[in-house]
Write a protein that holds these residues in place. Structure first.
Motif, PDB file in Angstrom:
ATOM      1  N   LYS A   5       0.593  -1.627  -0.084  1.00  0.00           N
ATOM      2  CA  LYS A   5       0.464  -0.117   0.298  1.00  0.00           C
ATOM      3  C   LYS A   5       0.704   1.089   0.277  1.00  0.00           C
ATOM      4  N   MET A   6       2.198   1.087   0.067  1.00  0.00           N
ATOM      5  CA  MET A   6       3.190   2.574  -0.302  1.00  0.00           C
ATOM      6  C   MET A   6       3.338   2.557  -1.162  1.00  0.00           C
ATOM      7  N   ARG A   7       3.717   4.131  -1.627  1.00  0.00           N
ATOM      8  CA  ARG A   7       3.508   4.983  -2.864  1.00  0.00           C
ATOM      9  C   ARG A   7       4.376   3.759  -3.858  1.00  0.00           C
ATOM     10  N   ASP A   8       4.565   4.060  -4.828  1.00  0.00           N
ATOM     11  CA  ASP A   8       5.831   3.331  -5.908  1.00  0.00           C
ATOM     12  C   ASP A   8       7.061   4.024  -5.074  1.00  0.00           C
ATOM     13  N   GLU A   9       7.246   6.126  -5.042  1.00  0.00           N
ATOM     14  CA  GLU A   9       8.097   6.612  -4.816  1.00  0.00           C
ATOM     15  C   GLU A   9       8.854   6.731  -3.849  1.00  0.00           C
ATOM     16  N   ASP A  10       7.807   5.668  -2.525  1.00  0.00           N
ATOM     17  CA  ASP A  10       8.210   5.949  -0.936  1.00  0.00           C
ATOM     18  C   ASP A  10       8.613   4.158  -0.587  1.00  0.00           C
ATOM     19  N   ARG A  11       8.175   3.114  -2.067  1.00  0.00           N
ATOM     20  CA  ARG A  11       8.825   2.108  -1.776  1.00  0.00           C
ATOM     21  C   ARG A  11      10.420   1.959  -1.891  1.00  0.00           C
ATOM     22  N   SER A  12      10.269   2.807  -3.529  1.00  0.00           N
ATOM     23  CA  SER A  12      11.928   3.019  -4.131  1.00  0.00           C
ATOM     24  C   SER A  12      12.706   3.552  -3.458  1.00  0.00           C
ATOM     25  N   ALA A  13      11.948   4.289  -1.764  1.00  0.00           N
ATOM     26  CA  ALA A  13      12.899   4.709  -1.773  1.00  0.00           C
ATOM     27  C   ALA A  13      14.294   3.982  -0.980  1.00  0.00           C
ATOM     28  N   ILE A  14      13.406   3.542  -0.611  1.00  0.00           N
ATOM     29  CA  ILE A  14      14.173   2.173   0.682  1.00  0.00           C
ATOM     30  C   ILE A  14      15.383   0.925  -0.755  1.00  0.00           C
ATOM     31  N   LEU A  15      15.213   1.545  -1.811  1.00  0.00           N
ATOM     32  CA  LEU A  15      15.137   0.157  -3.269  1.00  0.00           C
ATOM     33  C   LEU A  15      17.492   0.050  -2.205  1.00  0.00           C
ATOM     34  N   GLU A  16      18.122   1.014  -2.153  1.00  0.00           N
ATOM     35  CA  GLU A  16      19.048   1.457  -1.253  1.00  0.00           C
ATOM     36  C   GLU A  16      19.540   1.435  -0.198  1.00  0.00           C
ATOM     37  N   SER A  17      18.367   1.373   1.220  1.00  0.00           N
ATOM     38  CA  SER A  17      18.908   1.044   1.952  1.00  0.00           C
ATOM     39  C   SER A  17      18.828  -0.635   2.324  1.00  0.00           C
ATOM     40  N   MET A  18      18.269  -1.808   1.615  1.00  0.00           N
ATOM     41  CA  MET A  18      18.062  -2.937   1.368  1.00  0.00           C
ATOM     42  C   MET A  18      19.196  -3.663   1.382  1.00  0.00           C
ATOM     43  N   GLU A  19      19.944  -2.817   0.358  1.00  0.00           N
ATOM     44  CA  GLU A  19      21.212  -3.668  -0.325  1.00  0.00           C
ATOM     45  C   GLU A  19      22.374  -2.976   0.023  1.00  0.00           C
ATOM     46  N   GLN A  20      22.709  -1.961  -0.158  1.00  0.00           N
ATOM     47  CA  GLN A  20      23.536  -0.978   0.605  1.00  0.00           C
ATOM     48  C   GLN A  20      23.759  -0.399   1.659  1.00  0.00           C
ATOM     49  N   GLN A  21      22.741  -0.677   2.933  1.00  0.00           N
ATOM     50  CA  GLN A  21      22.126  -0.150   4.150  1.00  0.00           C
ATOM     51  C   GLN A  21      22.779   0.786   4.432  1.00  0.00           C
ATOM     52  N   THR A  22      22.418   2.098   3.459  1.00  0.00           N
ATOM     53  CA  THR A  22      23.057   3.512   3.387  1.00  0.00           C
ATOM     54  C   THR A  22      21.440   4.392   2.959  1.00  0.00           C
ATOM     55  N   ILE A  23      21.559   5.647   3.482  1.00  0.00           N
ATOM     56  CA  ILE A  23      19.851   5.873   2.410  1.00  0.00           C
ATOM     57  C   ILE A  23      20.611   7.356   2.209  1.00  0.00           C
ATOM     58  N   SER A  24      20.748   7.542   1.279  1.00  0.00           N
ATOM     59  CA  SER A  24      21.294   8.878   0.082  1.00  0.00           C
ATOM     60  C   SER A  24      20.671   9.331   1.016  1.00  0.00           C
ATOM     61  N   VAL A  25      20.219  10.752   0.875  1.00  0.00           N
ATOM     62  CA  VAL A  25      19.848  12.273   1.282  1.00  0.00           C
ATOM     63  C   VAL A  25      20.550  13.234   0.762  1.00  0.00           C
ATOM     64  N   ALA A  26      18.743  14.199  -0.645  1.00  0.00           N
ATOM     65  CA  ALA A  26      19.885  15.283  -0.457  1.00  0.00           C
ATOM     66  C   ALA A  26      18.358  16.120  -1.048  1.00  0.00           C
TER      67      ALA A  26
ATOM     68  N   ALA B 169      23.588  14.398   1.883  1.00  0.00           N
ATOM     69  CA  ALA B 169      24.254  13.501   2.964  1.00  0.00           C
ATOM     70  C   ALA B 169      24.031  12.243   3.618  1.00  0.00           C
ATOM     71  N   THR B 170      24.440  11.208   3.471  1.00  0.00           N
ATOM     72  CA  THR B 170      24.887   9.565   3.643  1.00  0.00           C
ATOM     73  C   THR B 170      24.396   9.199   4.891  1.00  0.00           C
ATOM     74  N   LEU B 171      23.059   8.420   5.350  1.00  0.00           N
ATOM     75  CA  LEU B 171      23.000   7.988   6.752  1.00  0.00           C
ATOM     76  C   LEU B 171      23.160   5.946   6.932  1.00  0.00           C
ATOM     77  N   ASN B 172      22.920   6.086   7.958  1.00  0.00           N
ATOM     78  CA  ASN B 172      23.484   4.525   8.170  1.00  0.00           C
ATOM     79  C   ASN B 172      21.982   3.788   8.416  1.00  0.00           C
ATOM     80  N   THR B 173      21.279   2.460   7.853  1.00  0.00           N
ATOM     81  CA  THR B 173      20.440   1.919   7.745  1.00  0.00           C
ATOM     82  C   THR B 173      20.664   0.203   7.920  1.00  0.00           C
TER      83      THR B 173
END
Length: 669
Positions: A385-406, A412-416
């Motif tokens: 039920k998440m929007r596609d753009e919201d689900r895509s936001a966690i792609l990097e988090s699941m594999e690289q386990q970081t979040i790159s934010v602009a 910034a890059t945060l650890n997840t």
């Protein structure tokens, strides 16, 4: 401060041990002397009492003494630790103007700003420079010129070049998720950091902070209110490397867990049986969740590449199969467990949001669920039920386990570094047996491919099983204590997980275990090479097997991965692939169902269908009639349902569009 206490503080700071420490600090360029609270208590109890009751006066005297000793402007004393830790929700009026210690997750860090410590003003009449120390939070100007020959009340100009500045930063703490039980809302606390302790931590870090709690009067429509805002002025910040949840382990707990590790076969079974005892059955799923809770350490290669150690699991199934119940249970037991619902979560709430800082007024980042769950578990319900753009936001988090934010000019890059346990429902609410299960999910294959294990929880009538389920549910209502009887209660299971993560780091060194994993990977792929069957497994599943094998060893508190650990990991991967990656048409496992969403048996039909559309476009002037597409596809034994499904999917992806009703055209020609 009494003269005797002032003298004792001077004696403490001029002691041999402190002087030795000061020589090291001054040569390193630091401007802070860090002293343990216990050392201060050992030296003189009256000093610690004065620190706890009047920290502002205590630190002002200490900083003055240190300035005279070191001759370094702005040199400060910082005290690490206190007599006890005060919970953020437990900070009340009695703590105002006191020295306290709090712990929490840093959710926000503002920009570092220069703060005036001593402002210099130039008198316009005589040119005299007047120095005004900035002791409070309100900027102070001179009342009159200090030149005896002038003495006028101004006007004055601020001389920026001669003004003394120091670094200033606002941060925000939130109660750790592992401290929240029973659905309580997390409380927050604003803090101010100064000098060389700015940027000591980043959003998502678990920290322990000491400082003086001060209050500032609130205003409403320029009128002052009777309520005051709490702000902690930080003395010391300690970033917890392994997490504050380790404080839950007592020496007695560790001794008991070490004793349990001697019977590893029994321990493994007991832990799995203790997973969500209210949920009946689903043994393979419970074993997978147990392995996810224990996890394994990440591997960092010599070139800096990081291979994650966390396992991601997706639960999907018919209504009433206890998916949400499983997620709730895991979020309560897992260290740093965070639960959220996809329907009520945005990309910013899951990853990080740019918000305006109330104290500094500038833009800053606020940590989302995955950042707060760093080092723990993120449980996301209603994932579809998440929007596609919201689900895509966690792609990097699941594999690289970081979040790159602009966001808002902030990069910034945060650890997840968190394991993700997600639950999703099929499009029509219930699975259709005649179609591949994953094709019935409203999830992009790119997201699906990030999950190591996918479990299909079907609700099918089976007389014997249905009777056992009914008996179990009846016991939950009539004899809950008997129904929920498990080898380990949730609190002790949580302690076993914490102990294992802290002390057990399994190594995959046994040759027989390596050989078992290698042979499985090669043998399963061999059928695809020899007989032209669909590809059943890729390197991603191979990495998942290694992670699960290590987690199996950690589950039984062993530092060595055995062949049994490897075989159990292989068995789980087989179960997941045969369940989620089973191609109904071919009757074989096809990993492309997970990786691309299209099994090999349908890829050729998909390509042929696109060719038919292309041929009809040329014939009908750029757009293919839908009826003609179905007629030509049917002649080549391509099912009409497949045509409708493929065209709908390609429209979503933007590869096809409908120029007018009943006509289809390719977007790129």
């Amino acid at each position: 401060m009494e003269a005797s206490l002032n003298d004792k503080l001077g004696d403490f700071l001029r002691g041999k041990e402190i002087q030795k420490e000061l020589r090291k600090i001054t040569t390193s360029g630091s401007k802070s002397l860090i002293v343990e609270f216990e050392k201060l208590l050992e030296f003189d109890k009256a000093l610690t009492e004065n620190l706890l009751d009047a920290p502002v006066v205590f630190f002002a005297a200490a900083d003055e003494i240190l300035g005279n000793i070191t001759k370094i402007p702005g040199f400060r004393l910082r005290v690490k630790g206190a007599d006890k830790i005060v919970e953020i929700r437990g900070i009340h009026a009695e703590h105002v103007s006191k020295f306290i210690q709090v712990e929490g997750v840093m959710t926000r860090a503002g920009e570092v700003k220069p703060e005036a410590k001593e402002a210099v003003f130039k008198c316009r009449r005589c040119g005299e420079e007047n120095r005004v120390p900035q002791t409070g939070e309100i900027f102070r100007e001179p009342l009159f010129c200090e030149n005896p020959n002038c003495g006028k009340k101004g006007p004055f100009d601020l001389v920026i070049e001669n003004t003394v500045f120091r670094d200033w930063q606002s941060i925000q703490l939130q109660e750790p998720p592992e401290r929240l039980r029973g659905g309580r809302m997390p409380r927050r606390l604003d803090c101010v950091v100064r000098d060389d302790f700015v940027d000591k931590a980043t959003p998502g870090n678990h920290v322990i902070i000491t400082g003086a709690l001060r209050v500032f009067q609130e205003k409403q429509h320029r009128e002052r209110k009777t309520t005051f805002r709490k702000i902690l002025f930080v003395s010391h910040i300690e970033v917890m490397q392994k997490g504050v949840e380790e404080t839950e382990l007592t020496p007695e707990d560790e001794a008991k867990i070490k004793e349990l590790s001697k019977e590893d076969a029994w321990l493994r079974t007991s832990i799995i049986q203790s997973i969500a005892p209210a949920v009946h059955g689903h043994e393979a799923l419970k074993e997978a969740v147990a392995l996810q809770l224990f996890g394994c350490n990440a591997v960092t290669l010599s070139d800096g590449t990081r291979l994650r150690g966390d396992t991601h699991i997706l639960l999907t199934g018919d209504p009433g199969t206890a998916k949400s119940q499983m997620l709730k249970w895991v979020s309560n037991v897992a260290p740093r467990g965070v639960y959220t619902s996809g329907m009520k979560s945005t990309g910013a709430g899951i990853t990080a949001a740019a918000v305006r800082d109330e104290i500094s007024g500038g833009w800053t980042l606020e940590a989302g669920a995955l950042v707060i769950a760093d080092g723990g578990m993120a449980c996301i319900d209603e994932f579809e039920k998440m929007r596609d753009e919201d689900r895509s936001a966690i792609l990097e988090s699941m594999e690289q386990q970081t979040i790159s934010v602009a966001k808002a000019g902030i990069m910034a890059t945060l650890n997840t570094r968190a394991a993700v346990l997600a639950a999703a429902n099929p499009r029509l609410g219930r699975f259709n047996k005649e179609e591949a299960a994953l094709r019935q999910l409203a999830l992009d294959p790119v997201i699906l491919s990030r999950f190591d294990l996918v479990f299909i929880m079907r609700d099918e009538p089976r007389t014997d099983y249905d009777r056992s389920v009914a008996q179990h549910v009846l016991q939950l209502y009539t004899s809950p204590g008997r129904a929920l009887k498990a080898p380990f209660d949730p609190e002790f299971l949580r302690k076993i997980i914490i102990y294992a993560r802290k002390h057990v780091e399994p190594k995959l060194e046994a040759k027989e275990a390596q050989k078992a994993i290698e042979d499985f990977f090669v043998d399963w792929r061999k059928s695809a090479a020899d007989a032209g069957d669909p590809l059943p497994i890729t390197v991603r599943q191979l990495e998942a097997i290694i992670r699960l094998a290590k987690a199996n060893a950690r589950l039984r508190l062993s530092d060595r991965v055995s062949i049994e650990d490897a075989n159990r990991a292989i068995s789980l991967i087989k179960t997941s692939l045969r369940d989620a990656g089973y191609d109904v048409e071919k009757g074989k496992v096809d990993v492309d169902l997970i990786m691309t969403g299209i099994p090999r048996s349908q890829r050729d039909k998909h390509l042929r269908l696109m060719q038919i559309i292309e041929e009809l476009e040329d014939k009908y002037g750029g757009a293919a009639p839908l009826e003609q597409i179905k007629q030509l596809a049917g002649a080549e034994k391509i099912d009409e349902r497949f045509v409708d499904f493929t065209i709908a999917e390609e429209k979503k992806r933007g590869h096809l569009y409908e120029p007018k009703q009943g006509m289809v055209s390719r977007a790129v020609k």
